[in-house]
Write an enzyme that holds these catalytic residues in place. Structure first.
Site, PDB file in Angstrom:
ATOM      1  N   GLU A  37       0.872  -1.167   0.000  1.00  0.00           N
ATOM      2  CA  GLU A  37       0.000   0.000   0.000  1.00  0.00           C
ATOM      3  C   GLU A  37       0.915   1.225   0.000  1.00  0.00           C
ATOM      4  O   GLU A  37       1.800   1.329   0.859  1.00  0.00           O
ATOM      5  CB  GLU A  37      -0.874  -0.016   1.263  1.00  0.00           C
ATOM      6  CG  GLU A  37      -1.857   1.117   1.259  1.00  0.00           C
ATOM      7  CD  GLU A  37      -2.686   1.216   2.541  1.00  0.00           C
ATOM      8  OE1 GLU A  37      -2.615   0.322   3.399  1.00  0.00           O
ATOM      9  OE2 GLU A  37      -3.396   2.233   2.650  1.00  0.00           O
ATOM     10  N   ARG A 263       5.483 -12.574   9.703  1.00  0.00           N
ATOM     11  CA  ARG A 263       6.218 -11.374   9.308  1.00  0.00           C
ATOM     12  C   ARG A 263       7.558 -11.331  10.019  1.00  0.00           C
ATOM     13  O   ARG A 263       7.783 -12.013  11.013  1.00  0.00           O
ATOM     14  CB  ARG A 263       5.402 -10.110   9.523  1.00  0.00           C
ATOM     15  CG  ARG A 263       4.988  -9.788  10.936  1.00  0.00           C
ATOM     16  CD  ARG A 263       4.404  -8.364  11.022  1.00  0.00           C
ATOM     17  NE  ARG A 263       3.397  -8.080  10.012  1.00  0.00           N
ATOM     18  CZ  ARG A 263       3.300  -6.919   9.362  1.00  0.00           C
ATOM     19  NH1 ARG A 263       4.132  -5.933   9.604  1.00  0.00           N
ATOM     20  NH2 ARG A 263       2.360  -6.724   8.470  1.00  0.00           N
ATOM     21  N   LYS A 273       4.487   1.304   9.859  1.00  0.00           N
ATOM     22  CA  LYS A 273       4.600   2.520   9.048  1.00  0.00           C
ATOM     23  C   LYS A 273       4.051   3.717   9.800  1.00  0.00           C
ATOM     24  O   LYS A 273       4.545   4.827   9.653  1.00  0.00           O
ATOM     25  CB  LYS A 273       3.824   2.342   7.738  1.00  0.00           C
ATOM     26  CG  LYS A 273       4.552   1.509   6.714  1.00  0.00           C
ATOM     27  CD  LYS A 273       3.909   1.714   5.345  1.00  0.00           C
ATOM     28  CE  LYS A 273       3.927   0.446   4.523  1.00  0.00           C
ATOM     29  NZ  LYS A 273       2.613   0.066   4.026  1.00  0.00           N
TER      30      LYS A 273
HETATM   31  P1  ATP Z   1       2.322  -1.554   7.993  1.00  0.00           P
HETATM   32  O1  ATP Z   1       1.323  -2.428   8.686  1.00  0.00           O
HETATM   33  O2  ATP Z   1       3.479  -1.150   8.808  1.00  0.00           O
HETATM   34  O3  ATP Z   1       1.683  -0.398   7.264  1.00  0.00           O
HETATM   35  P2  ATP Z   1       1.957  -3.225   5.900  1.00  0.00           P
HETATM   36  O4  ATP Z   1       1.913  -4.662   6.215  1.00  0.00           O
HETATM   37  O5  ATP Z   1       0.631  -2.539   5.822  1.00  0.00           O
HETATM   38  O6  ATP Z   1       2.907  -2.477   6.874  1.00  0.00           O
HETATM   39  P3  ATP Z   1       2.025  -3.236   3.151  1.00  0.00           P
HETATM   40  O7  ATP Z   1       2.458  -2.161   2.258  1.00  0.00           O
HETATM   41  O8  ATP Z   1       0.582  -3.490   3.238  1.00  0.00           O
HETATM   42  O9  ATP Z   1       2.647  -2.944   4.554  1.00  0.00           O
HETATM   43  O10 ATP Z   1       2.787  -4.577   2.890  1.00  0.00           O
HETATM   44  C1  ATP Z   1       3.006  -5.112   1.617  1.00  0.00           C
HETATM   45  C2  ATP Z   1       3.342  -6.556   1.796  1.00  0.00           C
HETATM   46  O11 ATP Z   1       4.492  -6.693   2.615  1.00  0.00           O
HETATM   47  C3  ATP Z   1       2.219  -7.313   2.480  1.00  0.00           C
HETATM   48  O12 ATP Z   1       1.995  -8.494   1.741  1.00  0.00           O
HETATM   49  C4  ATP Z   1       2.746  -7.609   3.840  1.00  0.00           C
HETATM   50  O13 ATP Z   1       2.265  -8.835   4.266  1.00  0.00           O
HETATM   51  C5  ATP Z   1       4.260  -7.619   3.639  1.00  0.00           C
HETATM   52  N1  ATP Z   1       4.953  -7.204   4.849  1.00  0.00           N
HETATM   53  C6  ATP Z   1       4.758  -6.070   5.548  1.00  0.00           C
HETATM   54  N2  ATP Z   1       5.535  -6.041   6.637  1.00  0.00           N
HETATM   55  C7  ATP Z   1       6.248  -7.191   6.650  1.00  0.00           C
HETATM   56  C8  ATP Z   1       7.219  -7.771   7.533  1.00  0.00           C
HETATM   57  N3  ATP Z   1       7.606  -7.148   8.643  1.00  0.00           N
HETATM   58  N4  ATP Z   1       7.732  -8.975   7.214  1.00  0.00           N
HETATM   59  C9  ATP Z   1       7.355  -9.603   6.101  1.00  0.00           C
HETATM   60  N5  ATP Z   1       6.446  -9.126   5.236  1.00  0.00           N
HETATM   61  C10 ATP Z   1       5.884  -7.934   5.493  1.00  0.00           C
HETATM   62 MG    MG Z   2      -0.987  -3.170   6.231  1.00  0.00          MG
END
Ligand code: ATP
Ligand code: MG
Length: 561
Positions: A37, A263, A273
């Site tokens: 995102e 994760r 984020k």
């Molecule tokens: P945040 O919750 O901090 O905003 P997010 O998970 O929303 O992070 P996204 O941009 O939605 O971030 O993530 C894109 C992809 O990266 C998703 O498929 C998510 O599962 C994966 N991802 C995010 N953080 C991690 C992590 N710490 N380890 C492995 N994969 C991750």
């Molecule tokens: Mg997310």
């Protein structure tokens, strides 16, 4: 990618994919995607997800798509899209022509929603968000049906069209799936599929005032792109039932399989984020790419090589249970890579003047120095030597401790690539501080070896004062001083755990060859650590960032603990 690189380690996801391919599922094709995102910058957790999806696709000559999951115009910006593209390229992954945006599917997604309504599987609900929450129930109590759940298909179609036409204000109406308010899985309790958001979108402008929810958009975007394996993190496990339900109701041609993995969490680091944004907006750090940030852009500016980040992300393994990896493991990967690849250089960060009394005033020599003991292919360079030098202040002790083998009065040491020198006199200022050492050099030891075979215990780095170039040197350290920055005292905030010494700025005196180092170049300053040239560095105002000290100084602290 070489074939060696594409034969990844085994894990439960690769086992599933291998079995599917062997069984001829999806015609033996493998298509994955990485769906960020665009609401912030990518961080050190993301390479785990990126690498997994890109590598698995590559292992089967498949494709991995980069899809921006841009369904929430409130939080998203084009700036983040650009930054993520740059970061993933830098990390070393290539999506070819497969760059997609969920917003490109808004028309199709709308049609899918209309189809769900026609099939009696979705309805327009007038409840406010507070009322929705009150109807939802809890883990122990079933939810209650919306009073609008049994609207006719015609009425729903009409209301949904009017939602799209902008007749209702934010929060007035939602489109909800019609599943089961008593389901033990809260994700299935008539979840919202669309909401009104009268907000312009960074790509579609004012075209839309209703936007699909993640759960509705994600499975259908996967299906539209013929994704075969949709890999995501564990927090989506409960929502897999909804992912499957939507695709089942619509009888789509492609029904991808969602598979969840743990994760990556890293000690001494925060990866949310929202929190990272807080650090940026409150000015605790100097932007998303501050070298102390765990973002890819921060790590790039810090001098972390992409190969080290990949090796870390791939080395932690793929499992189904969350755990925390020590940040020292990431730092170890960075040191290993830089030890192999970074050329050496001489630099003094805390200078102490040394005058070689028996070295002629007007003489200058060019001495040969090895660029890397790890890689002879990097060759040699010349460093200028003269009568007045800087050495590191901590390399001298007037009254040496028992295990101190460096310079002291009357003692002989080696200057790297140069000569043996012996300290003959200590010069102090009025306050008693040592300001200069008078030394004698042995001309027979040119290059750093004594022909008579005599040994010295210490070897020091140095620069010639007349030839040195100066630079601002930013000594970065870990941003948080505790393993789990989220662990705070009652009423505390994660920022209470910030390391007050995460940045110290000094003036460095560098050997002249570093005058031409370019932004992004990575070097080892001998005995001091790994350094990189900051993107803002200019010939008239050079800036070097410390990537890491040579050894893990935190480990020592923990042991002393
Ligand atoms: P945040 O919750 O901090 O905003 P997010 O998970 O929303 O992070 P996204 O941009 O939605 O971030 O993530 C894109 C992809 O990266 C998703 O498929 C998510 O599962 C994966 N991802 C995010 N953080 C991690 C992590 N710490 N380890 C492995 N994969 C991750
Ligand atoms: Mg997310």
């Amino acid at each position: 990618m070489s074939s060696e690189e594409t034969t990844g380690p085994r894990d439960f996801i690769r086992d599933i994919v291998a079995a599917d391919v062997a069984a001829g599922k999806n015609g033996g094709r493998v298509v994955t995607r990485f769906p960020p995102e665009p609401n912030g910058y990518l961080h050190v957790g993301h390479p785990k997800a990126i690498s997994l999806s890109f590598r698995i696709a590559a292992e089967y000559d498949g494709t991995c798509h980069l899809r921006f999951d841009d369904t929430n115009p409130l939080a998203e910006e084009g700036e983040f899209v650009e930054a993520m593209i740059e970061d993933i390229r830098w990390l070393g992954f290539d999506w070819g022509e497969h760059l997609y945006f969920t917003s490109d599917y808004f028309d199709q997604l709308y049609e899918f929603a209309v189809e769900l309504i026609r099939r009696g599987k979705a309805f327009v609900c007038d409840l406010s968000s507070e009322e929705l929450a009150a109807h939802r129930g809890s883990l122990t109590e079933p939810g209650r049906n919306s009073p609008h759940r049994d609207r006719s298909v015609e009425e729903n179609l009409d209301l949904f069209a009017r939602m799209k036409a902008g007749e209702f204000e934010n929060g007035d109406r939602t489109l909800r799936a019609r599943i089961d308010m008593a389901s033990p899985n809260l994700a299935l309790r008539d979840p919202i599929l669309y909401r009104v958001h009268k907000v312009p979108h960074h790509r579609t402008g004012d075209t839309w005032c209703i936007y699909p929810m993640y759960d509705f958009a994600h499975c259908l975007s996967d299906s539209i792109e013929s994704v075969t394996h949709s890999l995501c993190t564990l927090e989506f496990a409960d929502r897999r039932a909804l992912y499957d339900w939507i695709l089942d109701q619509l009888e789509v041609e492609c029904h991808p399989q969602q598979i969840e993995f743990a994760r990556l969490n890293v000690s001494h680091t925060i990866l949310s984020k929202r929190r990272l944004k807080e650090l940026v907006e409150s000015g605790v750090v100097d932007g998303w790419d501050d070298p102390r940030m765990p973002t890819l852009s921060g790590m790039r500016r810090r001098g972390y090589p992409p190969a080290a980040i990949r090796s870390f992300a791939e080395g932690v393994g793929v499992a189904k249970r969350d755990n925390t990896i020590q940040v020292a493991q990431l730092e170890h990967a960075v040191r290993e890579e830089l030890n192999r690849t970074a050329p050496r250089a001489l630099a003094v960060l805390d200078p102490l003047r040394v005058v070689l009394e028996n070295y002629p005033e007007d003489r200058e020599e060019e001495l040969e120095a090895i660029n890397s003991p790890e890689d002879p292919a990097l060759g040699t360079r010349v460093v200028p030597f003269s009568r007045v030098l800087y050495i590191e202040r901590e390399d001298f002790m007037e009254e040496p401790l028992r295990k101190f083998f460096r310079l002291a009065p009357g003692r002989e040491v080696r200057l790297r690539y140069a000569y043996f020198i012996t300290c003959t006199e200590v010069v102090k200022d009025a306050s008693g501080e040592v300001v200069e050492l008078r030394c004698r050099y042995d001309p027979a030891t040119r290059g750093g070896d004594a022909p008579d075979g005599r040994k010295v215990k210490g070897t020091l780095h140095w620069v010639s004062v007349a030839h040195a170039v100066s630079a601002e040197v930013r000594l970065y350290d870990r941003l948080f001083r505790v393993e789990d920055p989220d662990e705070v005292a009652e009423g505390g905030h994660f920022t209470d755990n910030l390391n007050p010494d995460s940045l110290r700025v000094v003036t460095g005196h560098l050997e002249p060859s570093l005058a031409t180092a370019r932004p992004g170049d990575c070097l080892q300053f001998e005995r001091l650590g790994y350094f990189t040239v900051d993107p803002d560095s200019k010939p008239e105002a050079r800036v070097f960032n410390r990537t890491l000290p040579l050894r893990d100084t935190w480990a020592k602290i923990a042991k002393k603990g």
